[in-house]
Write an enzyme that holds these catalytic residues in place. Sequence first.
Site, PDB file in Angstrom:
ATOM      1  N   ARG A   1      50.914  58.966  39.681  1.00  0.00           N
ATOM      2  CA  ARG A   1      51.114  57.778  40.520  1.00  0.00           C
ATOM      3  C   ARG A   1      52.601  57.409  40.558  1.00  0.00           C
ATOM      4  NH1 ARG A   1      46.488  53.762  38.010  1.00  0.00           N
ATOM      5  NH2 ARG A   1      44.633  54.785  38.861  1.00  0.00           N
TER       6      ARG A   1
ATOM      7  N   ILE B   1      47.967  39.041  35.244  1.00  0.00           N
ATOM      8  CA  ILE B   1      49.051  38.834  36.226  1.00  0.00           C
ATOM      9  C   ILE B   1      49.151  37.357  36.579  1.00  0.00           C
ATOM     10  CG2 ILE B   1      49.814  39.299  38.586  1.00  0.00           C
ATOM     11  CD1 ILE B   1      48.659  42.096  38.348  1.00  0.00           C
TER      12      ILE B   1
ATOM     13  N   ASP C   1      39.886  29.936  38.627  1.00  0.00           N
ATOM     14  CA  ASP C   1      39.382  31.040  37.807  1.00  0.00           C
ATOM     15  C   ASP C   1      38.141  30.553  37.069  1.00  0.00           C
ATOM     16  OD1 ASP C   1      41.236  33.771  36.474  1.00  0.00           O
ATOM     17  OD2 ASP C   1      39.141  33.335  35.993  1.00  0.00           O
TER      18      ASP C   1
ATOM     19  N   VAL D   1      41.841  60.628  26.645  1.00  0.00           N
ATOM     20  CA  VAL D   1      40.744  61.054  27.516  1.00  0.00           C
ATOM     21  C   VAL D   1      41.136  62.360  28.220  1.00  0.00           C
ATOM     22  CG1 VAL D   1      39.467  60.434  29.607  1.00  0.00           C
ATOM     23  CG2 VAL D   1      39.872  58.709  27.850  1.00  0.00           C
TER      24      VAL D   1
ATOM     25  N   TYR E   1      35.739  51.258  42.851  1.00  0.00           N
ATOM     26  CA  TYR E   1      36.780  50.219  42.862  1.00  0.00           C
ATOM     27  C   TYR E   1      37.822  50.489  43.945  1.00  0.00           C
ATOM     28  CZ  TYR E   1      41.132  48.134  40.905  1.00  0.00           C
ATOM     29  OH  TYR E   1      42.335  47.486  40.716  1.00  0.00           O
TER      30      TYR E   1
ATOM     31  N   THR F   1      45.495  47.725  44.880  1.00  0.00           N
ATOM     32  CA  THR F   1      45.822  48.571  43.722  1.00  0.00           C
ATOM     33  C   THR F   1      46.453  49.877  44.170  1.00  0.00           C
ATOM     34  OG1 THR F   1      44.882  49.883  41.920  1.00  0.00           O
ATOM     35  CG2 THR F   1      43.449  49.471  43.787  1.00  0.00           C
TER      36      THR F   1
ATOM     37  N   ARG G   1      51.109  58.446  34.615  1.00  0.00           N
ATOM     38  CA  ARG G   1      51.180  57.105  35.159  1.00  0.00           C
ATOM     39  C   ARG G   1      52.650  56.670  35.165  1.00  0.00           C
ATOM     40  NH1 ARG G   1      46.613  58.207  36.001  1.00  0.00           N
ATOM     41  NH2 ARG G   1      44.732  56.886  35.780  1.00  0.00           N
TER      42      ARG G   1
ATOM     43  N   TYR H   1      33.968  57.263  28.852  1.00  0.00           N
ATOM     44  CA  TYR H   1      33.615  56.377  29.968  1.00  0.00           C
ATOM     45  C   TYR H   1      32.181  56.552  30.456  1.00  0.00           C
ATOM     46  CZ  TYR H   1      38.597  55.305  30.757  1.00  0.00           C
ATOM     47  OH  TYR H   1      39.900  54.881  30.634  1.00  0.00           O
TER      48      TYR H   1
HETATM   49  N1  LIG Z   1      47.428  44.826  36.029  1.00  0.00           N
HETATM   50  C1  LIG Z   1      47.622  45.893  36.772  1.00  0.00           C
HETATM   51  O1  LIG Z   1      48.358  46.810  36.419  1.00  0.00           O
HETATM   52  C2  LIG Z   1      46.940  46.039  38.112  1.00  0.00           C
HETATM   53  C3  LIG Z   1      47.070  47.258  38.756  1.00  0.00           C
HETATM   54  C4  LIG Z   1      46.491  47.395  40.021  1.00  0.00           C
HETATM   55  C5  LIG Z   1      45.818  46.337  40.610  1.00  0.00           C
HETATM   56  N2  LIG Z   1      45.717  45.157  39.968  1.00  0.00           N
HETATM   57  C6  LIG Z   1      45.012  44.071  40.661  1.00  0.00           C
HETATM   58  O2  LIG Z   1      45.678  42.835  40.408  1.00  0.00           O
HETATM   59  C7  LIG Z   1      44.714  41.776  40.311  1.00  0.00           C
HETATM   60  C8  LIG Z   1      44.886  41.037  38.984  1.00  0.00           C
HETATM   61  O3  LIG Z   1      44.785  41.988  37.963  1.00  0.00           O
HETATM   62  P1  LIG Z   1      44.939  41.576  36.414  1.00  0.00           P
HETATM   63  O4  LIG Z   1      45.519  42.760  35.717  1.00  0.00           O
HETATM   64  O5  LIG Z   1      45.583  40.246  36.293  1.00  0.00           O
HETATM   65  O6  LIG Z   1      43.402  41.470  35.994  1.00  0.00           O
HETATM   66  P2  LIG Z   1      42.647  40.375  35.105  1.00  0.00           P
HETATM   67  O7  LIG Z   1      41.264  40.902  34.907  1.00  0.00           O
HETATM   68  O8  LIG Z   1      43.467  40.018  33.933  1.00  0.00           O
HETATM   69  O9  LIG Z   1      42.600  39.079  36.075  1.00  0.00           O
HETATM   70  C9  LIG Z   1      41.629  38.915  37.064  1.00  0.00           C
HETATM   71  C10 LIG Z   1      41.177  37.464  37.005  1.00  0.00           C
HETATM   72  O10 LIG Z   1      40.282  37.211  38.087  1.00  0.00           O
HETATM   73  C11 LIG Z   1      39.246  36.370  37.612  1.00  0.00           C
HETATM   74  N3  LIG Z   1      38.054  36.547  38.442  1.00  0.00           N
HETATM   75  C12 LIG Z   1      37.372  37.710  38.644  1.00  0.00           C
HETATM   76  N4  LIG Z   1      36.303  37.472  39.424  1.00  0.00           N
HETATM   77  C13 LIG Z   1      36.323  36.141  39.726  1.00  0.00           C
HETATM   78  C14 LIG Z   1      35.482  35.295  40.493  1.00  0.00           C
HETATM   79  N5  LIG Z   1      34.384  35.759  41.103  1.00  0.00           N
HETATM   80  N6  LIG Z   1      35.800  33.979  40.592  1.00  0.00           N
HETATM   81  C15 LIG Z   1      36.895  33.483  39.965  1.00  0.00           C
HETATM   82  N7  LIG Z   1      37.739  34.239  39.212  1.00  0.00           N
HETATM   83  C16 LIG Z   1      37.441  35.554  39.102  1.00  0.00           C
HETATM   84  C17 LIG Z   1      39.009  36.821  36.168  1.00  0.00           C
HETATM   85  O11 LIG Z   1      38.381  35.794  35.417  1.00  0.00           O
HETATM   86  C18 LIG Z   1      40.426  37.127  35.701  1.00  0.00           C
HETATM   87  O12 LIG Z   1      41.016  36.008  35.068  1.00  0.00           O
HETATM   88  C19 LIG Z   1      43.332  42.438  40.497  1.00  0.00           C
HETATM   89  O13 LIG Z   1      42.937  42.294  41.847  1.00  0.00           O
HETATM   90  C20 LIG Z   1      43.585  43.917  40.188  1.00  0.00           C
HETATM   91  O14 LIG Z   1      42.708  44.768  40.916  1.00  0.00           O
HETATM   92  C21 LIG Z   1      46.240  44.964  38.716  1.00  0.00           C
HETATM   93  O1  LIG Z   2      41.904  54.721  25.191  1.00  0.00           O
HETATM   94  C1  LIG Z   2      42.244  55.203  26.292  1.00  0.00           C
HETATM   95  C2  LIG Z   2      42.267  54.442  27.511  1.00  0.00           C
HETATM   96  C3  LIG Z   2      42.669  55.047  28.698  1.00  0.00           C
HETATM   97  N1  LIG Z   2      43.040  56.365  28.695  1.00  0.00           N
HETATM   98  C4  LIG Z   2      43.527  57.000  29.939  1.00  0.00           C
HETATM   99  O2  LIG Z   2      44.705  56.290  30.302  1.00  0.00           O
HETATM  100  C5  LIG Z   2      44.865  56.309  31.719  1.00  0.00           C
HETATM  101  C6  LIG Z   2      45.081  54.882  32.205  1.00  0.00           C
HETATM  102  O3  LIG Z   2      43.874  54.212  32.030  1.00  0.00           O
HETATM  103  P1  LIG Z   2      43.759  52.619  32.358  1.00  0.00           P
HETATM  104  O4  LIG Z   2      42.479  52.139  31.750  1.00  0.00           O
HETATM  105  O5  LIG Z   2      44.995  51.921  31.984  1.00  0.00           O
HETATM  106  O6  LIG Z   2      43.546  52.478  33.932  1.00  0.00           O
HETATM  107  P2  LIG Z   2      44.098  53.306  35.205  1.00  0.00           P
HETATM  108  O7  LIG Z   2      45.581  53.421  35.145  1.00  0.00           O
HETATM  109  O8  LIG Z   2      43.312  54.571  35.324  1.00  0.00           O
HETATM  110  O9  LIG Z   2      43.674  52.319  36.401  1.00  0.00           O
HETATM  111  C7  LIG Z   2      44.078  50.969  36.271  1.00  0.00           C
HETATM  112  O10 LIG Z   2      45.341  50.839  36.864  1.00  0.00           O
HETATM  113  C8  LIG Z   2      45.367  50.404  38.186  1.00  0.00           C
HETATM  114  C9  LIG Z   2      44.578  49.117  38.416  1.00  0.00           C
HETATM  115  O11 LIG Z   2      43.933  49.193  39.645  1.00  0.00           O
HETATM  116  C10 LIG Z   2      43.525  48.816  37.453  1.00  0.00           C
HETATM  117  O12 LIG Z   2      43.923  47.871  36.570  1.00  0.00           O
HETATM  118  C11 LIG Z   2      42.984  50.070  36.825  1.00  0.00           C
HETATM  119  O13 LIG Z   2      42.240  50.713  37.837  1.00  0.00           O
HETATM  120  C12 LIG Z   2      43.621  57.004  32.289  1.00  0.00           C
HETATM  121  O14 LIG Z   2      43.927  58.369  32.514  1.00  0.00           O
HETATM  122  C13 LIG Z   2      42.608  56.886  31.154  1.00  0.00           C
HETATM  123  O15 LIG Z   2      41.660  57.938  31.172  1.00  0.00           O
HETATM  124  C14 LIG Z   2      43.026  57.124  27.521  1.00  0.00           C
HETATM  125  O16 LIG Z   2      43.353  58.314  27.528  1.00  0.00           O
HETATM  126  N2  LIG Z   2      42.630  56.523  26.351  1.00  0.00           N
END
Ligand SMILES: NC(=O)c1ccc[n+]([C@@H]2O[C@H](COP(=O)([O-])OP(=O)(O)OC[C@H]3O[C@@H](n4cnc5c(N)ncnc54)[C@H](O)[C@@H]3O)[C@@H](O)[C@H]2O)c1
Ligand SMILES: O=c1ccn([C@@H]2O[C@H](COP(=O)(O)OP(=O)(O)O[C@H]3OC[C@@H](O)[C@H](O)[C@H]3O)[C@@H](O)[C@H]2O)c(=O)[nH]1
Length: 396
Positions: free
Chosen positions: A348, A29, A49, A253, A185, A139, A260, A338
Amino acid sequence: MATSSARVDLDGNTIKPFTICMIGAGGFIGSHLCEKLMSETPHTVLAVDVYNDKIKHLLEPDSLPWAGRIQFHRLNIKNDSRLEGLIKCSDLTVNLAAICTPADYNTRPLDTIYSNFIDALPVVKYCSENNKRLIHFSTCEVYGKTIGSYLPKDSPLRQDPAYYILKEDTSPCIFGSIEKQRWSYACAKQLIERLIYAEGAENGLEFTIVRPFNWIGPRMDFIPGIDGPSEGVPRVLACFSNNLLRREPLKLVDGGESQRTFVYIKDAIEAVLLMIENPGRANGHIFNVGNPNNEVTVRQLAEMMTKVNFLYSLVYAKVSGEDSIESPTIDVSSKEFYGEGYDDSDKRIPDMTIINKQLGWDPKTSLWDLLESTLTYQHRTYAEAVKQSIAKAVAN
Ligand SMILES: NC(=O)c1ccc[n+]([C@@H]2O[C@H](COP(=O)([O-])OP(=O)(O)OC[C@H]3O[C@@H](n4cnc5c(N)ncnc54)[C@H](O)[C@@H]3O)[C@@H](O)[C@H]2O)c1
Ligand SMILES: O=c1ccn([C@@H]2O[C@H](COP(=O)(O)OP(=O)(O)O[C@H]3OC[C@@H](O)[C@H](O)[C@H]3O)[C@@H](O)[C@H]2O)c(=O)[nH]1
């Protein structure tokens, strides 16, 4: 290119350039948010980061039009005294830092809880003590399971939106039992939300909390064995992309029955920019950011990605129909995939009332279109490297 003409917010007020401390800027993101801020706004980003691979294209060369408006600070917020100074010299802090891949929640629960709650505490503290705005990424997982998931399987009430729509100011947070460590989480995210909310109520912290609903797109996570550990288990988009690139079966899984809603990262970033540039409308709010029109089961997602991938290989990979096999799916148990302590959200669907009212935002991109652009990116970025790694494995 940032235009010189003044930008105005949703209420017609001129938006003055400001400085953003973006923690976790090097992630999925964060990298898209940095791109948006550099290309469309005059703001400055202090990108914090431990990694910067996904934003290197924004940091070099010095001839980039936004050079000087983005600085990378390599630091781990767990233990770095520079953090407070960076927050103090910014107008706004956006905190994205987290361990947020489900494969870690039940296997590294302590790291997960520390990352999503303990490590966020100083960020909240420094913002509150220095009167700085905070946009914190939580999240959709804080909702856990739907109320409807506890109804009998054949109950007609399961079709009643009151039993599954997730609404920021009314829906409960429903997690599994303690030994279901998957919820480490979501529970850590819930508690940091409650702490931020309390800092707002008691000490006047100006905060916005974002609840992303499965944002997907280019640069999400990694492809195991290519730009991430071979044994790594990323989120579902990268898992399925990896299977398709390697022509392996897609693993469902527990049969892939969970549902979703997926939103295109570029649509979601629009919502975040509106929050950043409209503090009067965003402060004090929790926002669902998702696309309720893009709901599929995981099985349907696998089938859709396989179809998009098949069409891609026909059109771009210059393979004829018989060459590009359709990757099948196979069912795997969550215990096998897992490990112990996994549990899942059944459904969701975000209620969009509050974000519509406050920011006038709606997602635009259909699931098919976002999968097309994302799988095109995945092929262009990884196909050659995957081919090499398979050839190497065969040779050995
Ligand atoms: N991508 C999604 O769909 C999704 C969904 C729900 C929530 N979120 C939330 O959005 C945020 C960003 O998610 P993302 O998908 O970009 O994940 P991501 O893992 O790609 O990015 C997270 C970044 O945070 C950095 N980071 C983690 N711990 C750190 C630390 N101690 N110090 C410095 N940097 C640190 C990591 O290096 C990484 O670059 C997270 O808080 C995640 O929980 C994302
Ligand atoms: O290879 C796979 C990977 C995942 N899955 C399933 O696909 C679904 C989505 O799994 P993801 O790993 O994308 O993660 P989830 O959607 O469960 O949660 C995520 O979305 C919300 C954010 O907070 C986080 O980035 C993460 O918690 C789950 O039901 C998982 O069991 C499979 O069936 N096969």
